[in-house]
Design a protein around this motif. Structure first.
Motif, PDB file in Angstrom:
ATOM      1  N   GLY A 279       0.793  -1.223   0.000  1.00 38.26           N
ATOM      2  CA  GLY A 279       0.000   0.000   0.000  1.00 38.26           C
ATOM      3  C   GLY A 279       0.821   1.267   0.000  1.00 38.26           C
ATOM      4  N   VAL A 280       2.065   1.205   0.450  1.00 39.85           N
ATOM      5  CA  VAL A 280       2.901   2.406   0.526  1.00 39.85           C
ATOM      6  C   VAL A 280       3.779   2.468  -0.725  1.00 39.85           C
ATOM      7  CG1 VAL A 280       2.904   2.842   2.988  1.00 39.85           C
ATOM      8  CG2 VAL A 280       4.325   1.015   2.113  1.00 39.85           C
ATOM      9  N   ARG A 281       3.149   2.736  -1.849  1.00 42.27           N
ATOM     10  CA  ARG A 281       3.813   2.662  -3.153  1.00 42.27           C
ATOM     11  C   ARG A 281       4.822   3.785  -3.367  1.00 42.27           C
ATOM     12  NH1 ARG A 281       0.852  -0.769  -6.602  1.00 42.27           N
ATOM     13  NH2 ARG A 281       1.580   0.315  -8.470  1.00 42.27           N
ATOM     14  N   GLY A 282       4.768   4.808  -2.527  1.00 37.25           N
ATOM     15  CA  GLY A 282       5.713   5.909  -2.672  1.00 37.25           C
ATOM     16  C   GLY A 282       7.063   5.638  -2.037  1.00 37.25           C
ATOM     17  N   LEU A 283       7.183   4.562  -1.252  1.00 39.10           N
ATOM     18  CA  LEU A 283       8.455   4.256  -0.606  1.00 39.10           C
ATOM     19  C   LEU A 283       9.484   3.809  -1.637  1.00 39.10           C
ATOM     20  CD1 LEU A 283       7.451   2.371   2.673  1.00 39.10           C
ATOM     21  CD2 LEU A 283       8.407   4.661   2.469  1.00 39.10           C
ATOM     22  N   ARG A 284      10.744   4.184  -1.393  1.00 33.95           N
ATOM     23  CA  ARG A 284      11.841   3.804  -2.262  1.00 33.95           C
ATOM     24  C   ARG A 284      12.948   3.169  -1.418  1.00 33.95           C
ATOM     25  NH1 ARG A 284       8.312   4.332  -5.088  1.00 33.95           N
ATOM     26  NH2 ARG A 284       8.027   5.662  -6.908  1.00 33.95           N
ATOM     27  N   ILE A 285      13.792   2.397  -2.055  1.00 31.16           N
ATOM     28  CA  ILE A 285      14.911   1.769  -1.359  1.00 31.16           C
ATOM     29  C   ILE A 285      15.781   2.844  -0.709  1.00 31.16           C
ATOM     30  CG2 ILE A 285      17.061   0.500  -1.707  1.00 31.16           C
ATOM     31  CD1 ILE A 285      15.580  -1.134  -3.846  1.00 31.16           C
ATOM     32  N   GLY A 286      16.120   2.614   0.557  1.00 30.07           N
ATOM     33  CA  GLY A 286      16.918   3.576   1.307  1.00 30.07           C
ATOM     34  C   GLY A 286      16.097   4.557   2.107  1.00 30.07           C
ATOM     35  N   ASP A 287      14.776   4.597   1.872  1.00 32.04           N
ATOM     36  CA  ASP A 287      13.929   5.528   2.623  1.00 32.04           C
ATOM     37  C   ASP A 287      13.869   5.144   4.099  1.00 32.04           C
ATOM     38  OD1 ASP A 287      13.388   6.975   0.396  1.00 32.04           O
ATOM     39  OD2 ASP A 287      11.277   6.403   0.214  1.00 32.04           O
ATOM     40  N   THR A 288      13.710   6.157   4.920  1.00 34.08           N
ATOM     41  CA  THR A 288      13.544   5.970   6.360  1.00 34.08           C
ATOM     42  C   THR A 288      12.060   5.986   6.701  1.00 34.08           C
ATOM     43  OG1 THR A 288      15.669   6.941   6.936  1.00 34.08           O
ATOM     44  CG2 THR A 288      13.963   7.023   8.612  1.00 34.08           C
ATOM     45  N   ILE A 289      11.640   5.075   7.553  1.00 36.53           N
ATOM     46  CA  ILE A 289      10.275   5.072   8.077  1.00 36.53           C
ATOM     47  C   ILE A 289      10.323   5.639   9.486  1.00 36.53           C
ATOM     48  CG2 ILE A 289       8.424   3.582   8.916  1.00 36.53           C
ATOM     49  CD1 ILE A 289       8.844   1.825   6.554  1.00 36.53           C
ATOM     50  N   GLY A 290       9.532   6.661   9.726  1.00 31.07           N
ATOM     51  CA  GLY A 290       9.504   7.253  11.057  1.00 31.07           C
ATOM     52  C   GLY A 290      10.582   8.297  11.234  1.00 31.07           C
ATOM     53  N   ALA A 291      11.108   8.363  12.463  1.00 28.87           N
ATOM     54  CA  ALA A 291      12.083   9.396  12.819  1.00 28.87           C
ATOM     55  C   ALA A 291      13.320   9.302  11.943  1.00 28.87           C
ATOM     56  CB  ALA A 291      12.475   9.259  14.297  1.00 28.87           C
ATOM     57  N   ARG A 292      13.810  10.458  11.505  1.00 27.18           N
ATOM     58  CA  ARG A 292      15.043  10.462  10.719  1.00 27.18           C
ATOM     59  C   ARG A 292      16.198  10.012  11.594  1.00 27.18           C
ATOM     60  NH1 ARG A 292      16.467  15.609   7.524  1.00 27.18           N
ATOM     61  NH2 ARG A 292      16.249  16.621   9.518  1.00 27.18           N
ATOM     62  N   HIS A 293      17.140   9.289  10.992  1.00 29.34           N
ATOM     63  CA  HIS A 293      18.307   8.833  11.740  1.00 29.34           C
ATOM     64  C   HIS A 293      19.498   8.810  10.803  1.00 29.34           C
ATOM     65  CE1 HIS A 293      16.494   5.269   9.907  1.00 29.34           C
ATOM     66  NE2 HIS A 293      17.686   4.710   9.925  1.00 29.34           N
ATOM     67  N   GLU A 294      20.666   8.735  11.401  1.00 31.19           N
ATOM     68  CA  GLU A 294      21.871   8.732  10.588  1.00 31.19           C
ATOM     69  C   GLU A 294      21.903   7.487   9.719  1.00 31.19           C
ATOM     70  OE1 GLU A 294      25.422   9.180  12.799  1.00 31.19           O
ATOM     71  OE2 GLU A 294      24.826  11.057  13.744  1.00 31.19           O
TER      72      GLU A 294
END
Length: 584
Positions: A279-294
């Motif tokens: 369902g989350v078709r906008g996600l791409r490889i390397g994307d972060t889910i939730g809080a940004r992190h290093e």
């Protein structure tokens, strides 16, 4: 429940997929052993993988060792698909590095060892193919620092790395309990096992070592949401490793709703787990889910080759663009590029095998026959100075409901900074300042991939938003998204760019009597050597060589070194060169 996210990595043909198959079979996940040669393995699911007998896409399977749940990630071994390995390494708790007992440490094995060291991934070694003629497990692991052969007394090896183990060794006593697991978890040693994935010899010992010595997944399921996408399926499902928090069905990620997890078999994916989100078709490889992190910087070289691609039937041009876009979602380093003037499509590559795979995939899955142009080396542009461009709502023909000014200057990697008041940011569109910054970063990255003044992708730049404005509620994200590339193009023209070529750092080892011939030949490949070293009957020499000439140097090396030379090459960065135009 204890979870271990385990990667299987190796040089091509070392037996990595066969080991994966054996582990799944012994755990009762599959009821018969598949064969790489027969194309019947569990994790090589693509028809092309089965036909070629190589792993192309990372695969995930799950099995149990007692109360331990192991998410097993089988990665490609061929260097043309090294990007798949990189994505997997970012989400692992531990790894098994497979080495052939016959061939020993090979070129890709060395690359993987350096990467596992750099990322400090706890690793076990499995010396495979001990049933083959010429197998020598001791010789196979001899070049590997920290290897501890589990088929011999290991007291001395442990004593070299731990004071308590040293005291026990000097006293003639066995090493204290837990030392082996602790040193392995700290990536200071690598327990080595031997056996055969085909016959099953040594697999029970390896399985026990996996359970005993590799660290479990950590993370708080009730903590802030934090995960990483490392694989996108052909049906747009996103594989995510959660490091903290819990994602549930019907949760929203980037304004898209999670409609199912693992094809509807699960209701959530928690910290430490791997899940397949639909369902989350906008996600791409390397994307972060939730809080940004290093995030870890790229650990392998980017692709350094590019080729144009045309449909054999010209009426399929639109279909080809759509198909390559889909493939680019599954592998971002394919880096589809459409020339604005010629409308020519180009894709980036690691090698000729990858080109053949793309060609077969387009034909078999999309019904599109294609013809490739000549493979050329990818160059990169960097800003040579500082450039500024801006547009104001309602002025100078600006058709967008957005005011924006961007300052572009030289940098390292890509950095996007904000130098505007919070009240000038359309928070009703982007929700947070970080959301706006992330969005502008995506817009800038997309603009840079359209090419600079010389037609090549732009990198190593710092972009600062120095002015921003909007008209509520008319201004939309689309206004800013469309305006950014226009401003980037103008700012780059003002700044000017320097064209750079990719460079590799090489290391050659060979017989001492071949040193003069090797040094004499290096200028033919535009290589810049460091001072060589001779120790006994062997020499080593390192230096820099253009990535485009590395393969030719590797092919020439056997003739220069009586067949005894070994070359290792790793990406080292980019060097300015006279500006070649990008292929049109």
């Amino acid at each position: 429940m204890s979870i271990l996210n385990l990667g299987i990595v190796a040089h091509v043909d070392a037996g990595k997929t066969s080991l994966t198959e054996r582990l799944l079979f012994d755990a009762g996940v599959i009821d018969r052993l598949g064969s790489v040669d027969a194309g019947s393995t569990q994790t090589d699911t693509l028809e092309l993988e089965r036909r070629r007998g190589i792993t192309i896409k990372t695969a995930v399977a799950t099995f149990g060792i007692g109360a331990l749940t192991v998410n097993l990630i089988d990665t490609p071994g061929h260097p043309d698909f090294i990007a798949e390995v990189e994505r997997a390494l970012r989400v692992l708790d531990g790894a098994v590095l497979v080495i052939s007992a016959v061939e020993g440490v090979q070129a890709q094995t060395r690359v993987l060892l350096r990467t596992l060291d750099r990322l400090r991934v706890p690793t076990l070694l499995f010396v495979n193919k001990t049933d083959r003629t010429g197998a020598d497990p001791d010789r196979a692991i001899a070049p590997i620092t920290g290897a501890v052969p589990m088929w011999r007394d290991r007291g001395e090896a442990l004593a070299e790395h731990d004071d308590k183990a040293l005291a026990a060794y000097l006293a003639g006593e066995p090493a204290p309990d837990g030392v082996l697991g602790r040193l392995t978890a700290q990536a200071r040693i690598r327990p080595a096992y031997r056996g055969s994935a085909i016959t099953g010899a040594g697999i029970a010992e390896l399985t026990a070592g996996i359970a005993a010595h590799l660290p479990r997944a950590a993370g708080d399921p009730g903590g802030p949401l934090r995960g990483t996408v490392f694989k996108i399926d052909r049906d747009h499902a996103a594989y995510v490793r959660m490091f903290s928090g819990t994602v549930r069905v019907r949760d929203r990620i980037n304004d898209e709703k999670v409609t199912a997890i693992d094809d509807g078999r699960r209701g959530h994916v928690r910290a430490g787990e791997i899940g397949r989100l639909h369902g989350v078709r906008g996600l791409r490889i390397g994307d972060t889910i939730g809080a940004r992190h290093e995030t870890t910087a790229a650990v392998f070289a980017p692709p350094t080759m590019e080729t144009t691609v045309e449909p054999v039937r010209r009426e399929q041009r639109h279909e080809l663009h759509a198909a390559l876009t889909r493939l680019g979602e599954q592998d971002p380093l394919i880096n589809l590029r459409l020339d604005a003037e010629s409308r020519q499509l180009s894709v980036s590559l690691y090698g000729e095998v990858q080109k053949e795979v793309i060609e077969s995939t387009l034909a078999e899955e999309y019904g599109i026959a294609v013809a490739f142009g000549e493979t050329v080396t990818i160059h990169r542009e960097r800003p040579a100075g500082t450039g500024r461009a801006g547009a104001v709502i309602g002025r100078d023909g600006n058709p967008h409901q957005a005011t924006l000014e961007l300052l572009v200057e030289p940098g390292e990697g890509l950095e996007v900074a904000l130098a505007v008041p919070v009240e000038h940011i359309p928070m009703y569109v982007y929700k947070t300042v970080a959301g706006f910054q992330d969005a502008v970063t995506r817009y800038v990255r997309d603009a840079f991939t359209r090419g600079g003044p010389h037609g090549w992708d732009v990198g190593d730049a710092r972009v600062t938003v120095t002015r921003c404005g909007y008209v509520s509620p008319n201004s939309t994200a689309g206004d800013f998204k469309r305006l950014v590339p226009e401003l980037i193009a103008r700012a780059l023209r003002e700044a000017g760019t320097v064209v750079c070529e990719p460079m590799n750092r090489f290391a050659i080892e060979g017989p001492a009597d071949a040193l003069a011939a090797t040094l004499g030949a290096l200028p033919r490949f535009a290589a810049i050597p460091d001072p060589p070293a001779v120790e006994g009957r062997r020499f080593t020499v390192g230096g820099l060589v253009p990535a485009a000439r590395t393969t030719a140097l590797e092919r020439a090396l056997p003739g220069l070194t009586h067949g005894e030379g070994v070359l290792e090459a790793t990406f080292d960065g980019y060097r300015p060169v006279p500006a070649p135009a990008a292929p049109r």
